[in-house]
Design an enzyme around this catalytic site. Sequence first.
Site, PDB file in Angstrom:
ATOM      1  N   SER A   6       0.834  -1.203   0.000  1.00 19.93           N
ATOM      2  CA  SER A   6       0.000   0.000   0.000  1.00 19.93           C
ATOM      3  C   SER A   6       0.867   1.250   0.000  1.00 19.93           C
ATOM      4  O   SER A   6       1.587   1.524   0.963  1.00 19.93           O
ATOM      5  CB  SER A   6      -0.909   0.013   1.230  1.00 19.93           C
ATOM      6  OG  SER A   6      -1.457   1.303   1.366  1.00 19.93           O
ATOM      7  N   HIS A  31      -1.000  -1.249  -4.291  1.00 21.40           N
ATOM      8  CA  HIS A  31      -2.321  -0.883  -3.756  1.00 21.40           C
ATOM      9  C   HIS A  31      -2.380   0.635  -3.563  1.00 21.40           C
ATOM     10  O   HIS A  31      -1.539   1.209  -2.862  1.00 21.40           O
ATOM     11  CB  HIS A  31      -2.495  -1.612  -2.418  1.00 21.40           C
ATOM     12  CG  HIS A  31      -3.824  -1.456  -1.767  1.00 21.40           C
ATOM     13  ND1 HIS A  31      -4.929  -2.211  -2.119  1.00 21.40           N
ATOM     14  CD2 HIS A  31      -4.229  -0.656  -0.756  1.00 21.40           C
ATOM     15  CE1 HIS A  31      -5.948  -1.881  -1.351  1.00 21.40           C
ATOM     16  NE2 HIS A  31      -5.564  -0.928  -0.514  1.00 21.40           N
ATOM     17  N   ASP A  33      -4.544   3.737  -2.235  1.00 19.90           N
ATOM     18  CA  ASP A  33      -5.645   4.085  -1.332  1.00 19.90           C
ATOM     19  C   ASP A  33      -6.135   5.500  -1.595  1.00 19.90           C
ATOM     20  O   ASP A  33      -5.448   6.472  -1.276  1.00 19.90           O
ATOM     21  CB  ASP A  33      -5.169   3.977   0.124  1.00 19.90           C
ATOM     22  CG  ASP A  33      -5.002   2.533   0.557  1.00 19.90           C
ATOM     23  OD1 ASP A  33      -5.986   1.785   0.489  1.00 19.90           O
ATOM     24  OD2 ASP A  33      -3.881   2.157   0.945  1.00 19.90           O
ATOM     25  N   MET A  35      -8.727   8.371  -0.680  1.00 18.00           N
ATOM     26  CA  MET A  35      -9.590   8.769   0.444  1.00 18.00           C
ATOM     27  C   MET A  35     -10.090  10.194   0.235  1.00 18.00           C
ATOM     28  O   MET A  35      -9.319  11.062  -0.204  1.00 18.00           O
ATOM     29  CB  MET A  35      -8.807   8.699   1.756  1.00 18.00           C
ATOM     30  CG  MET A  35      -8.172   7.343   2.030  1.00 18.00           C
ATOM     31  SD  MET A  35      -7.458   7.303   3.682  1.00 18.00           S
ATOM     32  CE  MET A  35      -6.543   5.748   3.603  1.00 18.00           C
ATOM     33  N   HIS A  64      -8.102   1.195  -4.419  1.00 13.17           N
ATOM     34  CA  HIS A  64      -9.071   1.035  -3.329  1.00 13.17           C
ATOM     35  C   HIS A  64      -9.704   2.396  -3.063  1.00 13.17           C
ATOM     36  O   HIS A  64      -9.071   3.270  -2.476  1.00 13.17           O
ATOM     37  CB  HIS A  64      -8.316   0.494  -2.100  1.00 13.17           C
ATOM     38  CG  HIS A  64      -9.153   0.331  -0.886  1.00 13.17           C
ATOM     39  ND1 HIS A  64      -8.599   0.126   0.367  1.00 13.17           N
ATOM     40  CD2 HIS A  64     -10.499   0.311  -0.706  1.00 13.17           C
ATOM     41  CE1 HIS A  64      -9.576   0.010   1.257  1.00 13.17           C
ATOM     42  NE2 HIS A  64     -10.735   0.127   0.636  1.00 13.17           N
ATOM     43  N   MET A  66     -11.879   4.702  -1.156  1.00 14.17           N
ATOM     44  CA  MET A  66     -12.593   4.965   0.099  1.00 14.17           C
ATOM     45  C   MET A  66     -13.239   6.330  -0.036  1.00 14.17           C
ATOM     46  O   MET A  66     -12.863   7.305   0.618  1.00 14.17           O
ATOM     47  CB  MET A  66     -11.612   4.896   1.277  1.00 14.17           C
ATOM     48  CG  MET A  66     -11.201   3.462   1.588  1.00 14.17           C
ATOM     49  SD  MET A  66      -9.700   3.371   2.573  1.00 14.17           S
ATOM     50  CE  MET A  66      -8.495   3.469   1.258  1.00 14.17           C
ATOM     51  N   MET A 135     -11.887  -5.654   4.658  1.00 18.85           N
ATOM     52  CA  MET A 135     -11.160  -4.699   5.500  1.00 18.85           C
ATOM     53  C   MET A 135     -10.998  -5.314   6.888  1.00 18.85           C
ATOM     54  O   MET A 135     -11.977  -5.706   7.516  1.00 18.85           O
ATOM     55  CB  MET A 135     -11.951  -3.383   5.649  1.00 18.85           C
ATOM     56  CG  MET A 135     -11.880  -2.425   4.476  1.00 18.85           C
ATOM     57  SD  MET A 135     -10.234  -1.936   3.919  1.00 18.85           S
ATOM     58  CE  MET A 135      -9.474  -1.299   5.395  1.00 18.85           C
ATOM     59  N   PHE A 141      -6.637   4.840   7.801  1.00 12.97           N
ATOM     60  CA  PHE A 141      -5.255   5.050   8.235  1.00 12.97           C
ATOM     61  C   PHE A 141      -4.449   3.758   8.155  1.00 12.97           C
ATOM     62  O   PHE A 141      -5.003   2.663   8.349  1.00 12.97           O
ATOM     63  CB  PHE A 141      -5.230   5.565   9.682  1.00 12.97           C
ATOM     64  CG  PHE A 141      -6.021   6.825   9.858  1.00 12.97           C
ATOM     65  CD1 PHE A 141      -5.460   8.063   9.534  1.00 12.97           C
ATOM     66  CD2 PHE A 141      -7.335   6.778  10.295  1.00 12.97           C
ATOM     67  CE1 PHE A 141      -6.201   9.234   9.661  1.00 12.97           C
ATOM     68  CE2 PHE A 141      -8.088   7.950  10.421  1.00 12.97           C
ATOM     69  CZ  PHE A 141      -7.511   9.172  10.104  1.00 12.97           C
ATOM     70  N   GLY A 142      -3.141   3.924   7.914  1.00  8.06           N
ATOM     71  CA  GLY A 142      -2.241   2.787   7.983  1.00  8.06           C
ATOM     72  C   GLY A 142      -1.828   2.544   9.429  1.00  8.06           C
ATOM     73  O   GLY A 142      -2.113   3.353  10.318  1.00  8.06           O
TER      74      GLY A 142
HETATM   75  C1  DX5 Z   1      -6.383   1.655   5.334  1.00  8.43           C
HETATM   76  C2  DX5 Z   1      -5.951   1.328   3.937  1.00  8.43           C
HETATM   77  C3  DX5 Z   1      -4.856   0.346   3.893  1.00  8.43           C
HETATM   78  C4  DX5 Z   1      -3.604   0.749   4.642  1.00  8.43           C
HETATM   79  C5  DX5 Z   1      -3.070  -0.501   5.260  1.00  8.43           C
HETATM   80  O1  DX5 Z   1      -7.600   2.311   5.328  1.00  8.43           O
HETATM   81  O2  DX5 Z   1      -7.019   0.823   3.173  1.00  8.43           O
HETATM   82  O3  DX5 Z   1      -4.556  -0.059   2.571  1.00  8.43           O
HETATM   83  O4  DX5 Z   1      -2.622   1.347   3.848  1.00  8.43           O
HETATM   84  O5  DX5 Z   1      -2.009  -0.170   6.081  1.00  8.43           O
HETATM   85  P1  DX5 Z   1      -1.388  -1.214   7.104  1.00  8.43           P
HETATM   86  O6  DX5 Z   1      -0.887  -2.390   6.322  1.00  8.43           O
HETATM   87  O7  DX5 Z   1      -0.291  -0.424   7.753  1.00  8.43           O
HETATM   88  O8  DX5 Z   1      -2.482  -1.593   8.079  1.00  8.43           O
HETATM   89 ZN    ZN Z   2      -6.498  -0.078   1.189  1.00  9.56          ZN
END
Ligand code: DX5
Ligand code: ZN
Length: 216
Positions: A6, A31, A33, A35, A64, A66, A135, A141-142
């Site tokens: 990601s 990936h 993300d 948002m 992805h 969001m 999910m 957030f990561g």
């Molecule tokens: C979170 C994202 C993920 C995120 C995952 O909302 O969809 O793709 O980057 O991060 P990690 O692997 O650190 O949980």
């Molecule tokens: Zn994601």
Amino acid sequence: MILSPSMLSSDFANMESELTALKKAGLKWVHLDVMDGQFVPNITFGPPIIKAMRAKSDLFFDCHLMISEPGRYIRDFAEAGADLICVHAEACDHLERVCSQIAEAGAKPAVALNPHTPLDVLRYLIPQLSMVLIMSVNPGFGGQTFIPFCMSKVRELKAMITAAGSDTLIQVDGGVTLDNARALVEAGADVLVSGSAFFGHPPYDARHRAFQDACT
Ligand code: DX5
Ligand code: ZN
């Protein structure tokens, strides 16, 4: 197992070199993300950035979304170079229509479910989906911790897909680490997303290998 790092945890100021490093490390997917600050409490990037990344990389762009009402932007993401477009079931009033729009735009259709969303919402859609994203954290957030009940959710989804006779892939996103990767693959996951547990541990070729080894 396909590992999809990601970019949320990558160096945003050096995306070109990050993408090149992923390619050199043998990754096939990345990936992305997206948002919007409304569906999730965070803002990242949209089609113009993806288009700029596309010009620098031939990796498989696993996008992805969001964002609220993603049907408004499917064409924009497809034209920017998304290979797969994943929308949240919770963000669509007419999910079947949005999945059809994705396929018509030439991308692979996928649907993501938040941790609390029951699998049943996908019962009739599975045959037309390239992938379902489970999910395993609340999106936004990561670096969050894997929610344990998502492991059995993957197992149940695998049974649903098998019963439907479909080849729909299962992706797991959120809190994926070297410690839970194997169990997720055994439960039925085909694609693992990793942000912090990947980008936080260079070099990427060794980290990629470590994830693959953890799953065999
Ligand atoms: C979170 C994202 C993920 C995120 C995952 O909302 O969809 O793709 O980057 O991060 P990690 O692997 O650190 O949980
Ligand atoms: Zn994601």
